[in-house]
Design a protein around this motif. Structure first.
Motif, PDB file in Angstrom:
ATOM      1  N   VAL A   1      35.499  30.895  31.157  1.00  0.00           N
ATOM      2  CA  VAL A   1      35.119  30.987  32.578  1.00  0.00           C
ATOM      3  C   VAL A   1      35.912  32.049  33.348  1.00  0.00           C
ATOM      4  O   VAL A   1      35.064  32.745  34.048  1.00  0.00           O
ATOM      5  N   ASN A   2      37.165  31.869  33.698  1.00  0.00           N
ATOM      6  CA  ASN A   2      37.937  32.708  34.183  1.00  0.00           C
ATOM      7  C   ASN A   2      37.770  34.234  33.718  1.00  0.00           C
ATOM      8  O   ASN A   2      37.555  34.952  34.668  1.00  0.00           O
ATOM      9  N   GLU A   3      37.740  34.436  32.457  1.00  0.00           N
ATOM     10  CA  GLU A   3      37.195  35.977  32.008  1.00  0.00           C
ATOM     11  C   GLU A   3      36.070  36.313  32.350  1.00  0.00           C
ATOM     12  O   GLU A   3      35.829  37.520  32.951  1.00  0.00           O
ATOM     13  N   ILE A   4      35.129  35.297  32.370  1.00  0.00           N
ATOM     14  CA  ILE A   4      33.781  35.647  32.903  1.00  0.00           C
ATOM     15  C   ILE A   4      33.508  36.076  34.259  1.00  0.00           C
ATOM     16  O   ILE A   4      33.061  36.909  34.773  1.00  0.00           O
ATOM     17  N   ILE A   5      34.297  35.378  34.990  1.00  0.00           N
ATOM     18  CA  ILE A   5      34.693  35.548  36.407  1.00  0.00           C
ATOM     19  C   ILE A   5      34.947  37.086  36.684  1.00  0.00           C
ATOM     20  O   ILE A   5      34.659  37.732  37.486  1.00  0.00           O
ATOM     21  N   ARG A   6      36.284  37.305  36.228  1.00  0.00           N
ATOM     22  CA  ARG A   6      36.792  38.614  36.059  1.00  0.00           C
ATOM     23  C   ARG A   6      35.801  39.765  35.677  1.00  0.00           C
ATOM     24  O   ARG A   6      35.743  40.975  36.637  1.00  0.00           O
TER      25      ARG A   6
ATOM     26  N   TYR B   1      36.951  34.764  46.807  1.00  0.00           N
ATOM     27  CA  TYR B   1      38.289  34.887  46.028  1.00  0.00           C
ATOM     28  C   TYR B   1      39.329  33.972  46.594  1.00  0.00           C
ATOM     29  O   TYR B   1      40.403  34.028  46.369  1.00  0.00           O
ATOM     30  N   TRP B   2      39.000  32.730  47.298  1.00  0.00           N
ATOM     31  CA  TRP B   2      39.948  31.959  47.697  1.00  0.00           C
ATOM     32  C   TRP B   2      40.176  31.025  46.303  1.00  0.00           C
ATOM     33  O   TRP B   2      39.401  30.962  45.365  1.00  0.00           O
ATOM     34  N   THR B   3      41.479  30.710  46.396  1.00  0.00           N
ATOM     35  CA  THR B   3      42.014  29.791  45.090  1.00  0.00           C
ATOM     36  C   THR B   3      41.370  28.563  45.424  1.00  0.00           C
ATOM     37  O   THR B   3      40.574  28.068  46.449  1.00  0.00           O
ATOM     38  N   PRO B   4      41.249  27.645  44.204  1.00  0.00           N
ATOM     39  CA  PRO B   4      40.697  26.309  44.347  1.00  0.00           C
ATOM     40  C   PRO B   4      41.347  25.486  45.461  1.00  0.00           C
ATOM     41  O   PRO B   4      40.878  24.703  46.104  1.00  0.00           O
TER      42      PRO B   4
ATOM     43  N   SER C   1      26.582  23.465  51.123  1.00  0.00           N
ATOM     44  CA  SER C   1      25.702  24.388  50.937  1.00  0.00           C
ATOM     45  C   SER C   1      25.693  24.746  49.246  1.00  0.00           C
ATOM     46  O   SER C   1      24.777  25.374  48.883  1.00  0.00           O
ATOM     47  N   ARG C   2      26.829  24.481  48.688  1.00  0.00           N
ATOM     48  CA  ARG C   2      26.955  24.762  47.350  1.00  0.00           C
ATOM     49  C   ARG C   2      27.042  26.327  47.132  1.00  0.00           C
ATOM     50  O   ARG C   2      26.079  26.771  46.097  1.00  0.00           O
ATOM     51  N   LEU C   3      27.675  27.045  48.012  1.00  0.00           N
ATOM     52  CA  LEU C   3      27.829  28.343  47.707  1.00  0.00           C
ATOM     53  C   LEU C   3      28.841  28.765  46.730  1.00  0.00           C
ATOM     54  O   LEU C   3      29.767  27.935  46.536  1.00  0.00           O
ATOM     55  N   GLY C   4      28.791  29.790  45.952  1.00  0.00           N
ATOM     56  CA  GLY C   4      30.015  30.197  44.887  1.00  0.00           C
ATOM     57  C   GLY C   4      29.643  30.475  43.889  1.00  0.00           C
ATOM     58  O   GLY C   4      28.258  30.715  43.250  1.00  0.00           O
ATOM     59  N   TRP C   5      30.666  30.381  43.009  1.00  0.00           N
ATOM     60  CA  TRP C   5      30.594  30.803  41.491  1.00  0.00           C
ATOM     61  C   TRP C   5      29.779  29.699  40.831  1.00  0.00           C
ATOM     62  O   TRP C   5      30.098  28.628  40.720  1.00  0.00           O
TER      63      TRP C   5
ATOM     64  N   HIS D   1      38.797  30.283  39.939  1.00  0.00           N
ATOM     65  CA  HIS D   1      38.174  29.980  41.264  1.00  0.00           C
ATOM     66  C   HIS D   1      37.367  28.904  40.792  1.00  0.00           C
ATOM     67  O   HIS D   1      36.911  28.570  39.514  1.00  0.00           O
ATOM     68  N   LEU D   2      37.162  27.945  41.680  1.00  0.00           N
ATOM     69  CA  LEU D   2      36.190  26.914  41.264  1.00  0.00           C
ATOM     70  C   LEU D   2      34.708  27.195  41.361  1.00  0.00           C
ATOM     71  O   LEU D   2      34.091  28.007  41.864  1.00  0.00           O
TER      72      LEU D   2
END
Ligand SMILES: [Fe+2]
Length: 229
Positions: A6-11, A29-32, A46-50, A215-216
């Motif tokens: 997952v981390n690799e796919i995010i990068r 780009y905030w940390t968990p 609102s369930r924004l994010g990755w 990232h979460l």
């Protein structure tokens, strides 16, 4: 899917998105830990994010999608009929990677090819019960122009082109020629309740924790931020 994957796919996804000049908002780009301690309702509730999904099947390269929800309105506004009634996502579909056949009950969505290869959508209209109608001609607006296809026909969108999928219209999609950056502009989005799949699959990945999360994912919020099972 392993957290390291997952981390690799995010990068990889972040670099691909930036290569088209699209930049995600600061909270991407905030940390968990930062997300957990600040916990803005406008992001978490609102369930924004990755949202890196393999639809729970563990073969992301063949069946999966990269999504990032950039903005999302509220169900309360939607039932009131005024307010923040809209949502936006940025997505990446890879070559030979299917986003499986599904429809939505509430959400109307414009699916936009923002760059890369061709975006191919397989489309069916619903029958009276909402199931796939294997005979009815498909009619969809594409950038203001109605396009007609046979049932199960393939709509191919070049960069810049888009299609409007009204609630009920069945769709599956993938990239052809090169990976595709997809934009989605839609009605308020609720991925917990508003995805109806043809095949019995999940909407989110189940994660094997083999390293710390970069990232979460949205699907991590209940557990990591709010301590729910
Ligand atoms: Fe959809």
């Amino acid at each position: 899917m392993k957290r390291s994957r997952v981390n690799e796919i995010i990068r990889e996804g972040d670099a691909f998105i930036r290569s088209f000049g699209y930049i995600m908002p600061p909270f991407a780009y905030w940390t968990p830990e930062e997300l957990k301690s600040r916990r803005p309702a406008g992001i978490v509730d609102s369930r924004l994010g990755w949202d890196i999904t393999d639809y729970g099947q563990g073969k992301f390269d063949e069946l999966g999608l990269f999504l990032f929800t950039v903005r999302n309105g509220s169900a309360a506004d939607l039932s009131r009929g005024r307010g923040m009634l809209y949502a936006e996502k940025i997505m990446i579909t890879r070559q030979r990677q299917l986003s499986p056949m599904h429809r939505h009950n509430v959400k109307a969505e414009d699916i936009i090819n923002r760059g890369g290869g061709k975006l191919v959508l397989e489309l069916f209209m619903p029958d009276e019960a909402g199931n796939i109608d294997r005979h009815r001609e498909v009619e969809v607006p594409t950038d203001g122009v109605i396009r007609k296809l046979p049932a199960g026909g393939l709509l191919k969108l070049d960069p810049g082109e888009s299609v409007t999928l009204l609630p009920g219209v069945w769709h599956a999609f993938w990239a052809e020629g090169a990976d595709v950056l997809i934009g989605e502009v839609s009605t308020v989005n609720d991925d917990l309740t508003d995805n109806v799949f043809v095949d019995p699959i999940g909407r989110f990945s189940s994660i094997e924790e083999d390293e710390a999360a970069l990232h979460l994912l949205v699907s991590d919020y209940d557990r990591f931020i709010d301590g729910k099972a």
